[in-house]
Motif scaffolding. Structure first.
Motif, PDB file in Angstrom:
ATOM      1  N   VAL A 282       0.848  -1.030   0.088  1.00 30.00           N
ATOM      2  CA  VAL A 282       0.006   0.092   0.082  1.00 30.00           C
ATOM      3  C   VAL A 282       0.811   1.394   0.031  1.00 30.00           C
ATOM      4  CG1 VAL A 282      -1.711   1.239   1.374  1.00 30.00           C
ATOM      5  CG2 VAL A 282      -1.804  -1.127   1.332  1.00 30.00           C
ATOM      6  N   ARG A 283       0.503   2.255  -0.864  1.00 32.38           N
ATOM      7  CA  ARG A 283       1.308   3.475  -0.683  1.00 32.38           C
ATOM      8  C   ARG A 283       0.321   4.510  -0.947  1.00 32.38           C
ATOM      9  NH1 ARG A 283       2.710   6.089  -5.409  1.00 32.38           N
ATOM     10  NH2 ARG A 283       2.400   4.939  -7.500  1.00 32.38           N
ATOM     11  N   SER A 284       0.608   5.853  -0.744  1.00 33.67           N
ATOM     12  CA  SER A 284       0.028   6.901  -0.724  1.00 33.67           C
ATOM     13  C   SER A 284       0.628   7.841  -2.011  1.00 33.67           C
ATOM     14  CB  SER A 284       0.027   8.046   0.628  1.00 33.67           C
ATOM     15  OG  SER A 284      -0.472   7.289   1.416  1.00 33.67           O
ATOM     16  N   ALA A 285      -0.227   8.609  -2.533  1.00 32.88           N
ATOM     17  CA  ALA A 285       0.210   9.381  -3.808  1.00 32.88           C
ATOM     18  C   ALA A 285      -0.702  10.620  -3.882  1.00 32.88           C
ATOM     19  CB  ALA A 285       0.322   8.643  -5.082  1.00 32.88           C
ATOM     20  N   THR A 286       0.106  11.758  -4.236  1.00 40.18           N
ATOM     21  CA  THR A 286      -0.696  13.080  -4.443  1.00 40.18           C
ATOM     22  C   THR A 286      -1.506  13.058  -5.852  1.00 40.18           C
ATOM     23  OG1 THR A 286       1.266  14.055  -5.395  1.00 40.18           O
ATOM     24  CG2 THR A 286       0.672  14.436  -2.965  1.00 40.18           C
ATOM     25  N   VAL A 287      -0.940  12.278  -6.862  1.00 40.46           N
ATOM     26  CA  VAL A 287      -1.629  12.119  -8.149  1.00 40.46           C
ATOM     27  C   VAL A 287      -2.013  10.680  -8.274  1.00 40.46           C
ATOM     28  CG1 VAL A 287      -1.436  12.414 -10.511  1.00 40.46           C
ATOM     29  CG2 VAL A 287      -0.217  14.060  -8.913  1.00 40.46           C
ATOM     30  N   PRO A 288      -3.198  10.397  -8.493  1.00 42.10           N
ATOM     31  CA  PRO A 288      -3.840   8.962  -8.702  1.00 42.10           C
ATOM     32  C   PRO A 288      -2.924   8.249  -9.783  1.00 42.10           C
ATOM     33  CG  PRO A 288      -5.707  10.308  -8.720  1.00 42.10           C
ATOM     34  CD  PRO A 288      -4.404  11.174  -8.610  1.00 42.10           C
ATOM     35  N   PRO A 289      -2.777   7.106 -10.128  1.00 39.66           N
ATOM     36  CA  PRO A 289      -1.909   6.279 -10.953  1.00 39.66           C
ATOM     37  C   PRO A 289      -2.536   6.307 -12.288  1.00 39.66           C
ATOM     38  CG  PRO A 289      -2.669   4.680  -9.599  1.00 39.66           C
ATOM     39  CD  PRO A 289      -3.251   6.004  -8.796  1.00 39.66           C
ATOM     40  N   TRP A 290      -3.930   6.795 -12.505  1.00 40.66           N
ATOM     41  CA  TRP A 290      -4.379   6.478 -13.823  1.00 40.66           C
ATOM     42  C   TRP A 290      -5.497   7.730 -13.722  1.00 40.66           C
ATOM     43  CZ3 TRP A 290      -9.785   5.954 -14.893  1.00 40.66           C
ATOM     44  CH2 TRP A 290     -10.433   5.834 -13.496  1.00 40.66           C
ATOM     45  N   GLN A 291      -5.694   8.338 -15.180  1.00 33.73           N
ATOM     46  CA  GLN A 291      -6.563   9.208 -15.381  1.00 33.73           C
ATOM     47  C   GLN A 291      -7.555   8.713 -16.170  1.00 33.73           C
ATOM     48  OE1 GLN A 291      -6.228  12.211 -14.031  1.00 33.73           O
ATOM     49  NE2 GLN A 291      -4.390  11.663 -12.975  1.00 33.73           N
ATOM     50  N   PRO A 292      -8.832   9.138 -16.178  1.00 36.21           N
ATOM     51  CA  PRO A 292      -9.878   9.070 -17.200  1.00 36.21           C
ATOM     52  C   PRO A 292      -9.619   9.400 -18.389  1.00 36.21           C
ATOM     53  CG  PRO A 292     -10.654  10.072 -15.204  1.00 36.21           C
ATOM     54  CD  PRO A 292      -9.225  10.139 -14.936  1.00 36.21           C
ATOM     55  N   PRO A 293     -10.022   8.708 -19.486  1.00 38.29           N
ATOM     56  CA  PRO A 293      -9.532   9.482 -21.054  1.00 38.29           C
ATOM     57  C   PRO A 293     -10.454  10.891 -21.274  1.00 38.29           C
ATOM     58  CG  PRO A 293     -11.095   7.434 -21.061  1.00 38.29           C
ATOM     59  CD  PRO A 293     -10.638   7.798 -19.581  1.00 38.29           C
ATOM     60  N   ARG A 294      -9.953  11.874 -20.662  1.00 35.57           N
ATOM     61  CA  ARG A 294     -10.592  13.346 -21.035  1.00 35.57           C
ATOM     62  C   ARG A 294      -9.533  13.791 -22.094  1.00 35.57           C
ATOM     63  NH1 ARG A 294     -11.792  14.698 -14.642  1.00 35.57           N
ATOM     64  NH2 ARG A 294     -13.318  12.867 -14.494  1.00 35.57           N
ATOM     65  N   PRO A 295     -10.047  13.713 -23.372  1.00 40.55           N
ATOM     66  CA  PRO A 295      -9.181  14.477 -24.153  1.00 40.55           C
ATOM     67  C   PRO A 295      -9.068  15.954 -23.919  1.00 40.55           C
ATOM     68  CG  PRO A 295     -10.739  13.042 -25.194  1.00 40.55           C
ATOM     69  CD  PRO A 295     -10.993  13.380 -24.001  1.00 40.55           C
ATOM     70  N   LEU A 296      -8.064  16.602 -24.580  1.00 44.94           N
ATOM     71  CA  LEU A 296      -7.986  18.339 -24.615  1.00 44.94           C
ATOM     72  C   LEU A 296      -9.244  18.828 -24.642  1.00 44.94           C
ATOM     73  CD1 LEU A 296      -5.261  20.207 -24.063  1.00 44.94           C
ATOM     74  CD2 LEU A 296      -5.417  20.389 -26.433  1.00 44.94           C
ATOM     75  N   THR A 297      -9.513  19.948 -24.152  1.00 47.20           N
ATOM     76  CA  THR A 297     -10.468  20.679 -24.529  1.00 47.20           C
ATOM     77  C   THR A 297      -9.911  22.195 -24.615  1.00 47.20           C
ATOM     78  OG1 THR A 297     -10.927  21.161 -21.986  1.00 47.20           O
ATOM     79  CG2 THR A 297     -12.040  19.164 -22.998  1.00 47.20           C
ATOM     80  N   PRO A 298     -10.975  22.880 -25.183  1.00 47.96           N
ATOM     81  CA  PRO A 298     -10.594  24.321 -25.602  1.00 47.96           C
ATOM     82  C   PRO A 298     -10.126  25.075 -24.278  1.00 47.96           C
ATOM     83  CG  PRO A 298     -12.306  23.758 -26.998  1.00 47.96           C
ATOM     84  CD  PRO A 298     -12.247  22.569 -26.180  1.00 47.96           C
ATOM     85  N   ASP A 299      -9.268  26.034 -24.353  1.00 42.47           N
ATOM     86  CA  ASP A 299      -8.839  26.648 -23.307  1.00 42.47           C
ATOM     87  C   ASP A 299      -9.293  28.135 -23.480  1.00 42.47           C
ATOM     88  OD1 ASP A 299      -7.908  27.648 -20.809  1.00 42.47           O
ATOM     89  OD2 ASP A 299      -5.727  27.740 -21.519  1.00 42.47           O
ATOM     90  N   ASP A 300     -10.333  28.480 -23.383  1.00 41.00           N
ATOM     91  CA  ASP A 300     -10.952  29.788 -23.673  1.00 41.00           C
ATOM     92  C   ASP A 300     -10.529  30.258 -25.009  1.00 41.00           C
ATOM     93  OD1 ASP A 300     -12.485  32.174 -23.106  1.00 41.00           O
ATOM     94  OD2 ASP A 300     -11.591  32.770 -21.535  1.00 41.00           O
ATOM     95  N   VAL A 301     -10.916  29.697 -25.874  1.00 40.96           N
ATOM     96  CA  VAL A 301     -10.357  30.095 -27.434  1.00 40.96           C
ATOM     97  C   VAL A 301     -10.880  31.378 -27.642  1.00 40.96           C
ATOM     98  CG1 VAL A 301     -10.708  29.249 -29.811  1.00 40.96           C
ATOM     99  CG2 VAL A 301     -10.626  27.973 -28.075  1.00 40.96           C
ATOM    100  N   GLU A 302     -12.174  31.853 -27.453  1.00 40.83           N
ATOM    101  CA  GLU A 302     -12.533  33.011 -27.687  1.00 40.83           C
ATOM    102  C   GLU A 302     -11.788  34.267 -27.147  1.00 40.83           C
ATOM    103  OE1 GLU A 302     -17.233  33.291 -28.619  1.00 40.83           O
ATOM    104  OE2 GLU A 302     -16.747  32.015 -26.951  1.00 40.83           O
TER     105      GLU A 302
END
Length: 396
Positions: free
Chosen positions: A177-197
């Motif tokens: 068992v170990r602790s981590a600040t970032v989970p070892p996997w990420q959901p498949p959330r593709p890049l999204t527009p960063d306030d394009v306008e």
């Protein structure tokens, strides 16, 4: 014979149970659609790991043998009507005396990819890295099943090869068992527009590291689209990479606007932040990633996108049939030192310097309230802070 499994909950698995969760906490995440993992034990050893994020319509199941070697990996995605379908499956079958690290390279491999609308592709590699590969395609539809309620993963496990099983809560375990600040996997959330306008609001300032850049907008002239099929690419590769986006617009001539970012403390240092091709002047209510034929958003992982590649420091918009209409394109490109954008020919191509230089860049499509195309924006990702982004060009 019923397979007996015990469940342990966590943020995920990475050679250990990462950030363990109580059943109550895991069940709350499940109800909220938030990511979590279930580590299933068989006789005290890791047998399977289920990574779940219902808000993303995603479930991933990995199974392991008695030697802790991965023998299968299945990815399921949510359909528009709410249940799950098998998107991709991969299995490994190999000799019993091969270790964990060597196993995936020498084991016989089989992978299957399904398309929800129908279509199956199989890849067989009977000798792993050491032998041949065969590809086959068919019109088969993917297996489907309802989204399982928390703790009721029997049908899910049956789909991936475990047959009849019973799942209980683990009464303790001996796994690391170990602790981590970032989970070892990420959901498949593709890049999204960063306030394009905002990129096209002159005078806007944005931070970059410990400095700031100020945005200005500039007309780059008019692009001719006689076919209505837009290409975004490195102009030096236009001869080879002239595949248009699947979304088309009425043939015509359309204005291009450049967003230029200038360092506030270094006015001579300018970079192109984005290029916008305007189809109408109606307001944008939603953005989507521009795709080429054969590109499937379900293939994108966390922070990824389909984009066009640049390896000569220049990007461009062009009509799908442009290359043959500019016989001296190379000489035009060689002359592009300043300004940072330029119309080439009689509006056949609009080119600009590509953000920080070589790389891969997405193009976003803006749509109005009726779903009609308002604009295309080639985003040079000047201000994107993510660490996991990955561009995929047509060759991928």
């Amino acid at each position: 014979m019923t397979l007996m499994l015990a469940a342990v909950y966590a943020d995920g698995w990475d050679d250990a149970v990462v950030n363990p969760l109580t059943r109550t906490a895991a069940e709350a995440r499940d109800a909220a659609g938030e990511p979590y993992s279930v580590v299933l034990l068989r006789d005290g050893r890791r047998h399977a790991v289920i990574d779940i994020s219902w808000v993303d319509g995603y479930c991933h199941v990995s199974r392991y043998d008695e030697a802790d070697r991965q023998i299968s990996r299945h990815e399921l995605r949510r359909t528009p009507d709410g249940d799950l379908f098998l998107r991709r499956a991969r299995t490994w079958v190999g000799p019993p005396d091969v270790g964990v690290h060597e196993f995936p390279h020498v084991a016989a491999r089989h992978s299957t990819t399904y398309r929800l609308a129908g279509g199956r592709t199989d890849i067989d590699e009977p000798q792993g890295d050491r032998g041949s590969r065969s590809d086959t395609s068919s019109a088969e539809f993917p297996p489907r099943l309802p989204v399982p309620a928390f703790g009721r993963w029997r049908d899910l496990l049956a789909l991936v090869g475990d047959g009849d099983c019973e799942i209980v809560e683990a009464d303790g375990h001996s796994l690391p068992v170990r602790s981590a600040t970032v989970p070892p996997w990420q959901p498949p959330r593709p890049l999204t527009p960063d306030d394009v306008e905002e990129l096209f609001r002159a005078g806007t300032e944005r931070p970059i590291d410990d400095r700031r850049m100020r945005l200005s907008t500039h007309s780059a002239g008019t692009l001719r689209l006689p076919s209505g099929r837009l290409v975004a690419t490195d102009p030096g590769w236009l001869k080879y990479d002239n595949v248009p986006f699947t979304v088309t617009v009425p043939p015509g001539d359309y204005p291009v606007t450049i967003s230029l970012a200038t360092f506030v403390d270094e006015p001579d240092h300018r970079r192109v932040a984005a290029a916008r091709l305007d189809i109408t002047d109606r307001p944008v209510v939603g953005w989507e990633l521009a795709l080429r034929d054969g590109q499937e958003p379900l293939d994108l992982g966390a922070g990824e996108f389909f984009g066009f590649g640049v390896d000569a420091g220049l990007a461009c918009f062009a009509d799908a049939g442009t290359y043959d209409r500019i016989p001296d394109l190379k000489s035009h490109l060689d002359a592009m030192i300043e300004p940072r954008y330029r119309v080439i020919g009689d509006g056949e191509l609009v080119a600009w310097s590509s953000g920080w230089g070589d790389g891969a860049y997405p193009t976003w499509i803006g749509r109005d309230a009726d779903g009609d195309v308002v604009c295309f924006v080639a985003d040079m990702l000047l201000f994107y802070e993510g660490e996991d982004e990955e561009g995929e060009d047509e060759e991928d």
